[in-house]
Design an enzyme around this catalytic site. Structure first.
Site, PDB file in Angstrom:
ATOM      1  CG  ASP A 189      -1.872   1.153   1.253  1.00 49.52           C
ATOM      2  OD1 ASP A 189      -2.912   1.038   0.579  1.00 49.52           O
ATOM      3  OD2 ASP A 189      -1.592   2.181   1.905  1.00 49.52           O
ATOM      4  CE1 TYR A 249       0.442   7.777   2.641  1.00 46.98           C
ATOM      5  CE2 TYR A 249       0.898   5.498   2.068  1.00 46.98           C
ATOM      6  CZ  TYR A 249       0.075   6.442   2.623  1.00 46.98           C
ATOM      7  OH  TYR A 249      -1.121   6.044   3.183  1.00 46.98           O
ATOM      8  CE  LYS A 264      -3.680   4.594   0.485  1.00 47.45           C
ATOM      9  NZ  LYS A 264      -2.273   4.477   0.866  1.00 47.45           N
ATOM     10  CG  HIS A 266      -4.559   9.599   0.221  1.00 46.32           C
ATOM     11  ND1 HIS A 266      -3.191   9.558   0.093  1.00 46.32           N
ATOM     12  CD2 HIS A 266      -4.806   9.125   1.463  1.00 46.32           C
ATOM     13  CE1 HIS A 266      -2.650   9.068   1.198  1.00 46.32           C
ATOM     14  NE2 HIS A 266      -3.604   8.801   2.044  1.00 46.32           N
TER      15      HIS A 266
HETATM   16  N1  LIG Z   1      -5.530   6.206   3.526  1.00 49.79           N
HETATM   17  C1  LIG Z   1      -5.019   6.922   4.518  1.00 49.79           C
HETATM   18  O1  LIG Z   1      -5.329   8.102   4.700  1.00 49.79           O
HETATM   19  C2  LIG Z   1      -4.041   6.278   5.439  1.00 49.79           C
HETATM   20  C3  LIG Z   1      -3.713   6.897   6.647  1.00 49.79           C
HETATM   21  C4  LIG Z   1      -2.838   6.248   7.506  1.00 49.79           C
HETATM   22  C5  LIG Z   1      -2.303   5.021   7.153  1.00 49.79           C
HETATM   23  N2  LIG Z   1      -2.604   4.440   5.947  1.00 49.79           N
HETATM   24  C6  LIG Z   1      -2.019   3.143   5.529  1.00 49.79           C
HETATM   25  O2  LIG Z   1      -2.052   2.235   6.624  1.00 49.79           O
HETATM   26  C7  LIG Z   1      -0.725   1.841   6.935  1.00 49.79           C
HETATM   27  C8  LIG Z   1      -0.540   1.529   8.414  1.00 49.79           C
HETATM   28  O3  LIG Z   1      -0.905   2.600   9.221  1.00 49.79           O
HETATM   29  P1  LIG Z   1       0.152   3.453  10.047  1.00 49.79           P
HETATM   30  O4  LIG Z   1       1.330   3.712   9.219  1.00 49.79           O
HETATM   31  O5  LIG Z   1      -0.609   4.591  10.621  1.00 49.79           O
HETATM   32  O6  LIG Z   1       0.637   2.575  11.248  1.00 49.79           O
HETATM   33  P2  LIG Z   1       0.389   1.155  11.952  1.00 49.79           P
HETATM   34  O7  LIG Z   1       0.602   0.038  10.995  1.00 49.79           O
HETATM   35  O8  LIG Z   1      -0.890   1.217  12.703  1.00 49.79           O
HETATM   36  O9  LIG Z   1       1.603   1.203  13.003  1.00 49.79           O
HETATM   37  C9  LIG Z   1       2.926   1.338  12.557  1.00 49.79           C
HETATM   38  C10 LIG Z   1       3.813   1.585  13.751  1.00 49.79           C
HETATM   39  O10 LIG Z   1       3.843   0.418  14.577  1.00 49.79           O
HETATM   40  C11 LIG Z   1       5.173  -0.084  14.665  1.00 49.79           C
HETATM   41  N3  LIG Z   1       5.088  -1.535  14.556  1.00 49.79           N
HETATM   42  C12 LIG Z   1       4.704  -2.260  13.475  1.00 49.79           C
HETATM   43  N4  LIG Z   1       4.680  -3.566  13.758  1.00 49.79           N
HETATM   44  C13 LIG Z   1       5.076  -3.697  15.049  1.00 49.79           C
HETATM   45  C14 LIG Z   1       5.279  -4.800  15.899  1.00 49.79           C
HETATM   46  N5  LIG Z   1       5.040  -6.037  15.472  1.00 49.79           N
HETATM   47  N6  LIG Z   1       5.710  -4.560  17.156  1.00 49.79           N
HETATM   48  C15 LIG Z   1       5.941  -3.302  17.602  1.00 49.79           C
HETATM   49  N7  LIG Z   1       5.779  -2.214  16.830  1.00 49.79           N
HETATM   50  C16 LIG Z   1       5.336  -2.404  15.563  1.00 49.79           C
HETATM   51  C17 LIG Z   1       5.929   0.538  13.522  1.00 49.79           C
HETATM   52  O11 LIG Z   1       7.291   0.700  13.864  1.00 49.79           O
HETATM   53  P3  LIG Z   1       8.515   0.460  12.845  1.00 49.79           P
HETATM   54  O12 LIG Z   1       8.082   0.866  11.476  1.00 49.79           O
HETATM   55  O13 LIG Z   1       9.560   1.356  13.406  1.00 49.79           O
HETATM   56  O14 LIG Z   1       8.870  -0.984  12.942  1.00 49.79           O
HETATM   57  C18 LIG Z   1       5.240   1.882  13.385  1.00 49.79           C
HETATM   58  O15 LIG Z   1       5.723   2.786  14.358  1.00 49.79           O
HETATM   59  C19 LIG Z   1       0.113   3.024   6.438  1.00 49.79           C
HETATM   60  O16 LIG Z   1       1.473   2.723   6.363  1.00 49.79           O
HETATM   61  C20 LIG Z   1      -0.559   3.298   5.132  1.00 49.79           C
HETATM   62  O17 LIG Z   1      -0.171   2.361   4.148  1.00 49.79           O
HETATM   63  C21 LIG Z   1      -3.480   5.056   5.104  1.00 49.79           C
END
Ligand SMILES: NC(=O)c1ccc[n+]([C@@H]2O[C@H](COP(=O)([O-])OP(=O)(O)OC[C@H]3O[C@@H](n4cnc5c(N)ncnc54)[C@H](OP(=O)(O)O)[C@@H]3O)[C@@H](O)[C@H]2O)c1
Length: 279
Positions: A44, A49, A74, A107
């Site tokens: 994704d 990004y 997106k 997006h």
């Molecule tokens: N459409 C939208 O508007 C939108 C908005 C937000 C997000 N998204 C999508 O959703 C994805 C995920 O959401 P997000 O980036 O907000 O974050 P998330 O996946 O909810 O959390 C990521 C965070 O958790 C940590 N982490 C991941 N796996 C872990 C584990 N097993 N143990 C401990 N810590 C862990 C990561 O650290 P490290 O990376 O340092 O390991 C990072 O700090 C995004 O990357 C994006 O692709 C879309």
């Protein structure tokens, strides 16, 4: 990995690899290569990004064939409207070094720049999406951060309905009404921030569930998302975590525990109102 089937028959792997805040440099490439080697087949990314090129490069380095990987991107907020969509989508193809994208999403429904005309602008944007879809350059089209009134407005002029809505779905944020509404329209729900952008790890109830199931908090979140019928998009740049987040198919949360997680309202914050964002 199992797949969901979208409204138009396109199959999509049930877990996607998130890349928001993943840098476009070697850290990012290493993360995406690690993910592909670990078995993720769904990435994704987004124009916003600034890492589409990195994703394209990582795919090549990994040696996994393009057809085996489901790639989502997106449309960036400043690029709404018919002409902008067409030109920026071509840029996306160039950056990813591919001739099609599996899923392309609007997006955000109401960027600041188009706030006085978001209804008309989304209609024009969607027309471009439909044309790119019909030309085979996008295999499935969808939306992100859309609420019911944005969907209703879009459907007034859409010929092809959105197949996906990617929204914030995580412990304590289940957006029940919106989820129900999307399901009635056969839209798949993608769960962004399934780990609350890293904020879930200090929540006491989640620590207790981790002990109870002998799985990590991240695994419990991802499993819970899948049990809700959503498509979680966990992000990590850490190799061990990237692998850990896929190891979620050997246990099942009880209904009571799933309800407990759903009820942790606000434990990792709540989503922003897309009509009030300042971008
Ligand atoms: N459409 C939208 O508007 C939108 C908005 C937000 C997000 N998204 C999508 O959703 C994805 C995920 O959401 P997000 O980036 O907000 O974050 P998330 O996946 O909810 O959390 C990521 C965070 O958790 C940590 N982490 C991941 N796996 C872990 C584990 N097993 N143990 C401990 N810590 C862990 C990561 O650290 P490290 O990376 O340092 O390991 C990072 O700090 C995004 O990357 C994006 O692709 C879309």
């Amino acid at each position: 990995m199992d797949k969901y089937t979208l409204l138009n028959g396109v199959r999509i792997p049930v877990i996607g690899f998130g890349t928001w805040q993943t840098p476009g440099d070697k850290t990012g490439t290493d993360a995406v290569v690690t993910a592909l080697q670990a078995g993720y087949r769904h990435i994704d990314t987004a124009q916003g990004y600034r890492n589409e090129q990195m994703v394209g490069e990582a795919l090549k380095i990994s040696g996994v064939r393009r057809e085996e990987v489901f790639i989502t991107s997106k449309l960036d907020n400043p690029m709404h409207g018919y002409d902008n969509t067409m030109s920026s989508f071509e840029e996306t193809l160039k950056k990813l070094d591919t001739d099609y994208v599996d899923l392309f999403l609007i997006h955000w429904p109401n960027p600041l720049q188009y706030r006085s005309s978001w209804q008309r602008t989304n209609a024009e944007t969607w027309k471009a999406f439909e044309e790119l879809y019909e030309a085979g350059k996008i295999k499935a089209i969808g939306i992100s951060n859309f609420r019911q009134h944005h969907i209703d407005e879009l459907m007034k002029s859409a010929k092809i309905p959105p197949m996906v809505n990617q929204i914030r779905l995580c412990p304590g944020e289940t957006q029940r009404e919106l989820v129900k509404y999307c399901r009635q329209r056969d839209m798949l729900l993608e769960a962004y921030s399934p780990l609350g952008t890293g904020r879930i790890f200090t929540v006491e109830q989640m620590k207790a569930l981790s002990v109870k199931y002998n799985k990590t908090i991240a695994q419990i979140c991802i499993r819970w998302s899948l049990q809700n019928g959503w498509l979680p998009l966990p992000k990590s740049v850490t190799a061990a975590r990237i692998r850990e987040n896929l190891d979620v198919f050997d246990f099942e949360l009880s209904k009571d525990d799933a309800d407990l997680i759903a009820g942790l309202t606000g434990c990792v914050g709540l989503s922003m109102d897309p009509d009030k964002t300042n971008w």
